[in-house]
Design a protein around this motif. Structure first.
Motif, mmCIF file in Angstrom:
data_model
loop_
_atom_site.group_PDB
_atom_site.id
_atom_site.type_symbol
_atom_site.label_atom_id
_atom_site.label_comp_id
_atom_site.label_asym_id
_atom_site.label_seq_id
_atom_site.Cartn_x
_atom_site.Cartn_y
_atom_site.Cartn_z
ATOM 1 N N ASN A 468 46.430 51.287 37.104
ATOM 2 C CA ASN A 468 45.702 50.013 37.146
ATOM 3 C C ASN A 468 46.185 49.208 38.341
ATOM 4 O O ASN A 468 47.395 49.097 38.578
ATOM 5 C CB ASN A 468 45.937 49.207 35.866
ATOM 6 C CG ASN A 468 45.517 49.978 34.623
ATOM 7 O OD1 ASN A 468 44.565 50.759 34.658
ATOM 8 N ND2 ASN A 468 46.235 49.780 33.536
ATOM 9 N N ILE A 469 45.227 48.630 39.078
ATOM 10 C CA ILE A 469 45.552 47.819 40.248
ATOM 11 C C ILE A 469 44.769 46.511 40.156
ATOM 12 O O ILE A 469 43.537 46.520 40.009
ATOM 13 C CB ILE A 469 45.209 48.547 41.557
ATOM 14 C CG1 ILE A 469 45.944 49.897 41.632
ATOM 15 C CG2 ILE A 469 45.564 47.692 42.764
ATOM 16 C CD1 ILE A 469 45.566 50.727 42.846
ATOM 17 N N TYR A 470 45.492 45.395 40.230
ATOM 18 C CA TYR A 470 44.881 44.067 40.222
ATOM 19 C C TYR A 470 45.252 43.373 41.525
ATOM 20 O O TYR A 470 46.430 43.324 41.895
ATOM 21 C CB TYR A 470 45.381 43.265 39.023
ATOM 22 C CG TYR A 470 45.251 44.005 37.709
ATOM 23 C CD1 TYR A 470 44.062 43.982 36.992
ATOM 24 C CD2 TYR A 470 46.326 44.746 37.204
ATOM 25 C CE1 TYR A 470 43.948 44.670 35.792
ATOM 26 C CE2 TYR A 470 46.217 45.429 36.000
ATOM 27 C CZ TYR A 470 45.017 45.389 35.302
ATOM 28 O OH TYR A 470 44.903 46.074 34.118
ATOM 29 N N SER A 471 44.258 42.817 42.213
ATOM 30 C CA SER A 471 44.539 42.253 43.532
ATOM 31 C C SER A 471 43.679 41.034 43.810
ATOM 32 O O SER A 471 42.634 40.824 43.182
ATOM 33 C CB SER A 471 44.316 43.309 44.627
ATOM 34 O OG SER A 471 42.997 43.804 44.583
ATOM 35 N N ALA A 472 44.137 40.244 44.768
ATOM 36 C CA ALA A 472 43.404 39.073 45.265
ATOM 37 C C ALA A 472 43.704 38.947 46.750
ATOM 38 O O ALA A 472 44.805 39.275 47.207
ATOM 39 C CB ALA A 472 43.823 37.807 44.526
ATOM 40 N N TYR A 473 42.708 38.475 47.507
ATOM 41 C CA TYR A 473 42.917 38.339 48.944
ATOM 42 C C TYR A 473 42.343 37.017 49.440
ATOM 43 O O TYR A 473 41.476 36.398 48.806
ATOM 44 C CB TYR A 473 42.280 39.499 49.710
ATOM 45 C CG TYR A 473 40.768 39.438 49.785
ATOM 46 C CD1 TYR A 473 40.124 38.721 50.775
ATOM 47 C CD2 TYR A 473 39.988 40.112 48.843
ATOM 48 C CE1 TYR A 473 38.748 38.655 50.831
ATOM 49 C CE2 TYR A 473 38.611 40.053 48.887
ATOM 50 C CZ TYR A 473 37.992 39.327 49.897
ATOM 51 O OH TYR A 473 36.625 39.250 49.955
ATOM 52 N N ALA A 474 42.834 36.607 50.596
ATOM 53 C CA ALA A 474 42.313 35.423 51.285
ATOM 54 C C ALA A 474 42.352 35.686 52.784
ATOM 55 O O ALA A 474 43.351 36.198 53.307
ATOM 56 C CB ALA A 474 43.131 34.182 50.940
ATOM 57 N N ASN A 475 41.270 35.344 53.459
ATOM 58 C CA ASN A 475 41.179 35.460 54.913
ATOM 59 C C ASN A 475 40.671 34.138 55.480
ATOM 60 O O ASN A 475 39.719 33.554 54.934
ATOM 61 C CB ASN A 475 40.211 36.568 55.329
ATOM 62 C CG ASN A 475 40.896 37.910 55.464
ATOM 63 O OD1 ASN A 475 42.097 37.985 55.736
ATOM 64 N ND2 ASN A 475 40.150 38.983 55.268
ATOM 65 N N VAL A 476 41.272 33.687 56.563
ATOM 66 C CA VAL A 476 40.798 32.501 57.273
ATOM 67 C C VAL A 476 40.564 32.884 58.728
ATOM 68 O O VAL A 476 41.473 33.396 59.398
ATOM 69 C CB VAL A 476 41.814 31.344 57.189
ATOM 70 C CG1 VAL A 476 41.302 30.146 57.988
ATOM 71 C CG2 VAL A 476 42.045 30.943 55.745
ATOM 72 N N GLY A 477 39.337 32.668 59.192
ATOM 73 C CA GLY A 477 38.995 32.969 60.578
ATOM 74 C C GLY A 477 38.675 31.706 61.353
ATOM 75 O O GLY A 477 38.099 30.757 60.815
#
Length: 804
Positions: A468-477
């Protein structure tokens, strides 16, 4: 006069800059013959041939462009398959103009040039990936995805194991339409007919939006579908003649009516592959020669069914399913002949194998566009189920004294995979963009392996694997002038639980192992682009990646066996982490674009192959995996898409890789395990020439060279080949006949020469010299929905966590 002209232009530019942006233009576009409204028509507003702004018509054919300066404009109405309409607009006389209903006429001559498959493949360099648009030249180079991959820059396929590598490393993640597959990469690439492939994306250093698996990056294979009105499609079929004939066919169909679009793709691949090879071994007191002959029959069916429902201008619902079925059978003969048959027994092994693989994937995507331009939310659900069954019978004969025994391997495996994603994009300002996303991935696999051996130890082994893999991401350009950058981070929690049970008739071999792990990790990424001008741009990027051990790499259960070799995993493996850096430079010239790049990788706990003696059989080696010390790798590559003349164009690439290969080998004299390493330099180059003889006749000339590659046990010798081909358009451009002669001089083979742990050399041969003839035909009609196709292609390949 020059001074006056400069002052006049300067004053005009100031006047334009301070003009009141209070004008507007609106109207409606319809088909001249049917009077039906046309959505997604491009509206372009120009000032003296310079594009000022533009828009696109809605589902009901309406458009509106606001906040315009009060001046004269030229408006162009462009739509694929229709004649372009040009009108002059003067907002100084009327600030808010309603152009009313504008009827545009379908251009039949233009529609003839709209092709589903281009004649020639081309490569486009984007900020984070290379995109290969697959043309008929690549389709003709092989019947399956595995075969055409060797013609793609930076990618290589091992001709024997079918293992794929990118930039000299096999830790590559392969996706289909942006989604993972439960089928092994080697098997997956054999299932997909080349005629079903639309694009291949090479993402060598993915951002935080992508899942971090794969040290070398991601290869995304995009299958065909389109979005034209009415009923239309294409059929592509071909036969490859080698030692045995093989067929490769694909049918693409599409039907769009109103707000609903239905599409399907069916690919079929059938054929027998003949392979042979030998290994000369000079192991002290056990000198021998092994000869191999294999014949494998394969039937693959790949079916894709999908639909898009455009609820309204703001909401879209898409769904599709992939169904693949592969039925394979094969026979093989391995003989081991010793120089001293009295001290060592010659062995003959004959095997027959039957295998079935079934995979079903279901995917649903909902997308909502907010009122703000380019702000959207996307939700995706993906589920797949895979069944893999194998039945292999071995008949082994040992001389001196003569003894014969049979062995049967029965394998039954299942895998269930579920993925949910939510992705949000918000262009905060014209120069700043925020991207957020969350993802859940749940995988459960089970495998039962029965080794039925009446004469010796039999086994009934099994494993259960849950991840099981739980993830979150954020990108700012952010974009500032000629500079644009992006910073991101992906946070991931990883949970593994696996149970392996080895049950054999000999109790001393029985074993049960549980492997569990949980890990929380951050994966940062950074991209920086400098666009000096229209001709020169630079890109710098960094990302952290991980290679988690696969089921096969950690499973202690035997994967395959020969008289002198056995393969099994290592339950003690830990993940391998990589920090990857890249610098790329793109130069646009009058004849095309050239991209050059340099990359560097810093690798910790590198996973590599290890070889050691079987403690239960000193004449047999065990092939497995282990973690080694930190390692470094770097390389240089360049590629170009150039058109030298009207009749000659070239796609070319070259790369050189530098790395240190590490692993464990066993000393043949002392049987002691020793760490070994070797410095490796590998050079590869490819060139694909296209010559246009007439409007309908084209020729291709392809050549490739893969340089010598050093390994711990042996050196792989260089490989090279040349292909020639031709395409001819018939039936007013709707049909195309393709012919290709692969490996003209029959140079391709896998040859090696080594000294560790003892002197050995050999070569393997396959049907490299083949002749292909194929036919492609486009049928149906309809008006091309340019924007709809673009939007759905973005759904297929968009780089958010919602797709990867």
């Amino acid at each position: 006069m020059k001074l006056k002209l400069i002052i006049t232009c300067f004053l005009c530019s100031i006047a334009f800059g301070f003009a009141q942006n209070s004008g507007s233009i609106k109207g409606k576009i319809v088909d001249k013959k049917t009077n039906e409204p046309l959505p997604y028509v491009n509206i372009i507003l120009k000032d003296n041939d310079k594009i000022v702004t533009g828009g696109v018509t809605t589902e009901d054919g309406n458009f509106a462009i606001n906040k315009l300066g009060l001046q004269k404009y030229t408006i162009e109405i462009q739509f694929i398959g229709y004649t372009t309409v040009v009108k002059n607009i003067d907002l100084t006389a009327d600030a808010n103009q309603n152009l009313g209903t504008i009827a545009i006429l379908e251009d039949v001559s233009e529609l003839k040039d709209v092709e589903v498959v281009a004649e020639r493949s081309n490569m486009v360099q984007k900020i984070d990936r290379k995109v290969i648009n697959v043309g008929k030249d690549l389709i003709a180079s092989g019947t399956t995805a595995s075969e055409i991959m060797n013609n793609i820059p930076t990618v290589s396929i091992d001709p024997q194991t079918k293992e794929i590598s990118m930039r000299g490393n096999s830790n590559v993640r392969v996706l289909i339409d942006g989604k993972p597959s439960n089928v092994s990469v080697e098997q997956l690439l054999q299932q997909i007919p080349s005629a079903s492939i639309k694009q291949i994306e090479l993402i060598t250093n993915p951002s935080a939006k992508y899942n971090p698996e794969g040290m070398s990056g991601i290869i995304n294979i995009i299958l065909h579908k389109n979005s034209q009105d009415g009923f239309n499609g294409s059929i592509n079929t071909g036969v490859t003649f080698g030692i045995t004939p093989k067929t490769n066919s694909a049918l693409n169909m599409n039907y769009r009516v109103g707000k609903v679009n239905f599409y399907t793709n069916y690919g079929f691949n059938h054929g027998i592959n003949a392979n042979n090879g030998f290994v000369d071994s000079e192991r002290p007191t056990q000198e021998n020669r092994q000869d191999f002959n294999f014949r494998n029959k394969n039937n693959s069916h790949l079916l894709k069914l999908g639909m898009d429902y455009y609820i309204n201008d703001k909401n879209t619902l898409s769904a599709y399913t992939n169904q693949s079925f592969t039925y394979g059978s094969g026979t093989g003969l391995t003989t081991v002949v010793y120089d001293d048959p009295i001290a060592n027994s010659n062995t003959t092994q004959l095997f027959g194998s039957n295998g079935d693989n079934k995979n079903q994937t279901y995917d649903v995507v909902y997308k909502h566009d907010f009122d703000k331009k380019d702000e959207n939310l996307e939700l995706q659900f993906n589920y797949s189920h895979t069944e893999n069954d194998e039945n292999t019978v071995y008949d082994e004969t040992i001389s001196n004294p003569t003894f014969n025994f049979d062995r049967t391997n029965l394998v039954k495996g299942t895998t269930d995979y579920f993925q949910f994603n939510a992705d949000y994009v918000n262009p905060i300002t014209e120069t700043t963009k925020l991207e957020l996303g969350v993802e859940t991935r749940i995988q459960n696999s089970g495998n039962h392996f029965n080794d039925i051996n009446p004469s010796f130890t039999s086994a009934n082994n099994s494993f259960e694997f849950g991840r099981n893999i739980y993830s979150a991401y954020a990108n700012v350009g952010k974009q500032i002038g000629k500079w644009s950058g992006q910073l991101g981070v992906r946070l991931e929690y990883f949970d593994l639980d696996a149970d392996f049970a080895i049950n054999e008739t000999n109790p001393s071999f029985n074993d049960a192992q549980n492997i569990s792990d949980d890990l929380f990790t951050a994966y940062p990424s950074a991209f920086l682009t400098y666009t000096a001008n229209d001709k020169n741009s630079f890109n710098f990027n960094y990302s952290r990646r991980v290679d988690r051990p696969s089921i096969g790499q950690i499973s202690p259960i035997r994967e395959w066996t020969t008289p002198l070799m056995e393969s099994r995993g290592n339950p003690g493996l830990v993940p391998q982490f990589t920090n990857s850096f890249e610098v790329n430079y793109t130069r646009n010239t009058k004849i095309g674009s050239i991209t050059s790049g340099v990359f560097y990788r810093s690798i910790s706990d590198e996973i590599s192959r290890t070889v050691y003696n079987d403690p239960n059989n000193p004449n047999r080696n065990i092939l497995s995996y282990d973690n080694f010390d930190n390692n470094d790798a770097f390389g240089i590559e360049t590629s170009g898409n150039l058109k030298f003349t009207k009749w000659w164009s070239v796609n070319a690439s070259a790369d050189v890789y530098f790395k240190t290969a590490k692993g464990t080998v066993q000393n043949a004299s002392t049987n002691a395990l020793e760490n070994a390493e070797v410095d490796v330099t590998t050079f590869n180059t490819r060139i694909n020439n296209s010559f246009t003889a007439t409007k309908d006749l084209r020729f291709q000339l392809f050549g490739m060279y893969r340089g010598k590659d050093r390994g711990l046990q042996y050196d792989r010798m260089e490989m090279y080949k040349m292909d020639i081909g031709a395409t001819y358009n018939i039936l007013k451009g709707k049909g195309t006949i393709t012919a290709r002669y692969n490996d003209v001089f029959e140079n391709m083979n896998f040859a090696f020469d080594g000294n560790i742990p003892f002197r050995q050399q050999g070569a393997f041969y396959w049907e490299s010299q083949t002749f292909y003839v194929g036919f492609n035909y486009i049928f149906g009609g309809g008006k091309n929905r340019a924007l709809a196709r673009k939007q759905r292609d973005a759904n297929e390949t968009q780089s958010g966590g919602g797709m990867f």
